[in-house]
Design a protein around this motif. Structure first.
Motif, PDB file in Angstrom:
ATOM      1  N   CYS B  47      33.096  -4.279  16.565  1.00 21.42           N
ATOM      2  CA  CYS B  47      31.641  -4.287  16.304  1.00 21.42           C
ATOM      3  C   CYS B  47      31.230  -2.937  15.709  1.00 21.42           C
ATOM      4  O   CYS B  47      31.551  -1.894  16.273  1.00 21.42           O
ATOM      5  N   CYS B  50      28.414  -1.289  18.632  1.00 25.29           N
ATOM      6  CA  CYS B  50      28.831  -0.805  19.960  1.00 25.29           C
ATOM      7  C   CYS B  50      30.301  -0.376  19.971  1.00 25.29           C
ATOM      8  O   CYS B  50      30.765   0.219  20.938  1.00 25.29           O
ATOM      9  N   CYS B  61      28.928  -9.764  17.012  1.00 25.46           N
ATOM     10  CA  CYS B  61      28.852  -9.288  18.395  1.00 25.46           C
ATOM     11  C   CYS B  61      27.637  -9.932  19.055  1.00 25.46           C
ATOM     12  O   CYS B  61      26.534  -9.857  18.528  1.00 25.46           O
ATOM     13  N   CYS B  64      25.053  -7.031  20.443  1.00 20.81           N
ATOM     14  CA  CYS B  64      24.328  -6.282  19.400  1.00 20.81           C
ATOM     15  C   CYS B  64      23.703  -7.214  18.371  1.00 20.81           C
ATOM     16  O   CYS B  64      22.801  -6.833  17.645  1.00 20.81           O
TER      17      CYS B  64
HETATM   18 ZN    ZN Z   1      28.310  -4.754  19.497  1.00 20.31          ZN
END
Ligand code: ZN
Lengths: 386, 151
Positions: B47, B50, B61, B64
Motif C-alpha cells: 500500500c 500505510c 488497501c 486506506c
Molecule cells: Zn494502506
C-alpha cells in the motif's frame, strides 16, 4: 441524533433440533404472534418489518416475501437484512434505525433459521472468500480453533477453563423453557467429547437448531404507553472487518471488531466500568473459548484474566455479572435468530420477564452478535430512558 | 380439532439443485496465481499510504481505500502465527485429517497467509519457521503451494 426507541415485546419459538411439523414461515409466525401478544399489539399496529436469516441456509432467496404469511408484512414495508452470524442483531439494529429515524413508530424485527434443512458446514463456508480462503477454512470450526490456540499459547488457559463456560451456559439453559438443549453438560463431559479441531471438542461448540425470534420496537412516546417497563436502546454499534482470515483480526491481540464496537457502545451509553454498571450480558458465544477471550475484548476483565474471572463464578447466575441466563448459543443456535435472541433475552431481563432465568433487578443489559470472519454487533439496553 | 395431528406423518422433500458457480479471479489475483504456477513465486503488494504488504496481492488497501500498484516478491518462508489441527472429516476439506490450518506470516508481509501444514503436527508451535513446498502439478490455484513444512 435519532428518536429514542425501546423494545416493547419479544417472542420466540420453543427451539428444537428440527421442526418437521412446520415450514419456516409457519415457524416465523409462532414467534411473531407471541411477540405481538407480549406487547399487547395487533399486526395492524405494525408500521414496518425487518427480517433476516443466513444466506444459503434454506435456499430461499426472497425471504422478505416468502415469509409474508408468517411475518404479517402483507402490503407493508419489509426489508431483508443478512450479515452472517450477526444477522439477528443486525436486524434488531436495522429495526432500531427504522424507529429512530422518525419514519416508523412501531417496527417488527424477525430472525429465523431452520438449520435442519441445510448442510450447515456447506452453507457456512460461503462466508469464506471463494477464491482465497474457501479452499482451506472449511466451516466455522477451524478459524475459531485457530483463535483458541493463539489464546491458549498466550495466556496458558486450559481446555478445562474453556469447558467451564460450556458447563455454565448449559446449566443456565435448564432455567429457559425455550432452550434447545436442556440437559446439563459438565466440564468432564466436554473433556471426554471427541476432538474436532484442536482445542475444540464436540462439547465446546454450539448445536444446530430450528427456531425463530421476533421483537417489537416502539419510538419514544409510544413505547411508554405500550409496555410498563420498556427496554430502551442506550447504544448500538456495528464493526465489520475484512474476510481475509489472515487479516480479519489479530489472533494475538484479541477480537479487534469486538473491542472497538464495545468501546464505542460503552462511550455512547455513558458506561465507564462495564463490569460494575452492567447487570447482565447475553453474549453470542458460539464456542466455549469465546467465553474467555471475548469477555476480555469486551473489557469485562483484564487480559489473560478470564479463566480466573469465570472460574470464580463471577459470570454464573448470582455472580457479579451473569452471562447468558438463557443458556446462550451453546444451548440454542438457530443462526439467523441466534444474535436476535441475545438482544431479545437482554430485553426480557430489562423488562423483568425472565421467569426462572431472571437476574434480579436487571437494569442495564449487554447483547452481542458475532459473525464469520470476526465481525461484531453490540447493543446496550436499559430500563432507564436515555 | 387438534386430534388429526397425532396421525399426521410429517413429510420431507429432498432438494435437487447443486449450483456450479465459477469465480473470476481478476487481473491482480490472476498475476499472483500465475506466478505460483509458472515461477513458484509468491507475490505481495504494498500500500502506498500505510506501507502494509499484503499477500496474496490486493488491488487496493481496505483501510486506506487507495489503489495499490507496487508488487513485492516475498520469500517462500515465514513463521506460524496461529494454527489448528483438524481431526474431523468433511467432504469440503482439501486433504484427509489430521492436518493443520495455519496462518503464516511470510517474511516481509504484514498480514497472515492462510495455508496447510501436513507433517510434524505434534511439533507445531506459534513462532516456528516454515517453508512453502510447491506441488509438482501446478494449475494456477492457491494449492499450487502443496503445504508448508517446518524448516
Ligand atoms: Zn494502506
Amino acid at each position: 441524533m435519532g428518536r429514542k426507541v425501546a423494545v416493547v415485546g419479544t417472542g420466540q419459538t420453543y427451539h428444537r433440533s428440527h421442526r418437521p411439523d412446520v415450514t419456516s414461515r409457519e415457524m416465523i409466525r409462532e414467534a411473531v404472534t407471541s411477540a405481538l401478544a407480549d406487547a399487547d399489539l395487533k399486526i395492524k399496529d405494525i408500521d414496518a418489518v425487518v427480517i433476516g436469516n443466513m444466506d444459503h441456509f434454506e435456499s430461499i432467496n426472497y425471504v422478505d416475501t416468502y415469509s409474508i404469511e408468517g411475518s404479517g408484512a402483507f402490503m407493508k414495508p419489509i426489508m431483508k437484512v443478512s450479515t452472517g452470524g450477526t444477522t439477528g442483531a443486525t436486524v434488531a439494529i436495522a429495526a432500531y434505525y427504522h424507529a429512530a429515524s422518525g419514519l416508523f413508530d412501531r417496527v417488527l424485527a424477525v430472525g429465523f433459521e431452520k438449520n435442519s434443512e441445510s448442510d450447515t458446514t456447506g452453507a457456512i463456508i460461503t462466508c469464506s472468500d471463494p477464491i482465497w480462503d474457501r479452499f482451506s477454512y472449511s466451516g466455522a470450526i477451524p478459524s475459531l480453533a485457530t483463535e483458541a490456540t493463539a489464546y491458549m499459547e498466550q495466556y496458558g488457559a486450559t481446555q478445562e477453563d474453556a469447558a467451564l463456560v460450556g458447563e455454565r451456559d448449559r446449566n443456565h439453559a435448564l432455567n429457559n423453557p425455550y432452550a434447545h438443549l436442556q440437559r446439563p453438560l459438565t466440564v468432564k463431559d466436554i473433556m471426554a467429547s471427541p476432538m474436532l479441531a484442536y482445542p475444540i471438542k464436540l462439547g465446546d461448540i454450539c448445536p444446530r437448531s430450528d427456531g425463530a425470534c421476533a421483537m417489537i420496537l416502539a419510538a419514544d412516546g409510544i413505547a411508554q404507553k405500550t409496555a410498563s417497563r420498556p427496554a430502551w436502546f442506550k447504544a448500538v454499534s456495528v464493526r465489520h472487518t475484512y474476510t481475509w482470515f489472515g487479516d480479519s483480526t489479530d489472533y494475538n491481540k484479541g477480537l479487534v471488531s469486538m473491542q472497538q464496537a464495545s468501546q464505542e457502545a460503552y462511550a455512547r451509553a455513558g458506561i465507564r466500568s462495564p463490569v460494575d454498571e452492567l447487570d447482565v450480558a447475553e453474549l453470542y458465544l458460539p464456542y466455549t473459548w469465546a467465553g474467555l477471550k471475548w469477555i476480555e475484548d469486551l473489557g469485562l476483565c483484564g487480559r489473560g484474566e478470564a479463566a480466573r474471572f469465570v472460574g470464580d463464578k463471577n459470570t454464573h447466575m448470582g455472580g457479579k455479572l451473569p452471562i447468558n441466563p438463557s443458556g446462550g448459543v451453546i444451548s440454542t443456535n438457530c443462526i439467523g435468530a441466534t444474535a436476535m435472541l441475545r438482544v431479545a433475552e437482554a430485553a426480557i431481563q430489562v423488562m423483568g420477564k425472565g421467569g426462572k432465568r431472571q437476574v434480579p433487578e436487571a437494569k442495564n443489559a449487554l447483547a452481542t452478535g458475532f459473525g464469520g470472519c470476526f465481525w461484531t454487533d453490540v447493543v446496550i439496553l436499559s430500563s432507564e430512558r436515555p | 380439532m387438534s386430534d388429526w395431528r397425532k396421525d399426521v406423518e410429517p413429510l420431507t422433500l429432498k432438494g435437487q439443485i447443486a449450483i456450479p458457480y465459477t469465480w473470476h479471479v481478476g487481473d491482480v489475483g490472476s498475476r499472483f496465481l500465475a506466478a505460483l504456477r509458472d515461477e513458484k513465486k509468491i507475490l505481495g503488494s504494498r500500500c502506498p499510504e500505510c506501507g502494509k504488504v499484503f499477500v496474496p496481492a490486493r488491488k487496493n488497501c481496505g483501510a486506506c481505500f487507495v489503489d495499490i500498484s507496487e508488487w513485492v516478491e516475498l520469500k517462500p518462508e515465514g513463521v506460524i502465527e496461529a494454527y489448528t489441527i483438524v481431526h474431523y472429516s468433511h467432504p469440503i476439506q482439501p486433504v484427509k485429517p489430521p492436518f493443520a490450518y495455519a496462518l503464516i506470516k511470510l517474511d516481509g508481509a504484514d498480514v497472515g497467509f492462510l495455508h496447510l501444514i501436513k507433517k510434524d503436527l505434534d511439533k507445531l508451535k506459534n513462532g516456528l519457521r516454515v517453508k512453502a513446498e510447491f506441488s509438482g502439478e501446478r494449475t494456477g490455484k492457491i494449492l499450487d503451494i502443496d503445504s508448508f513444512e517446518l524448516v
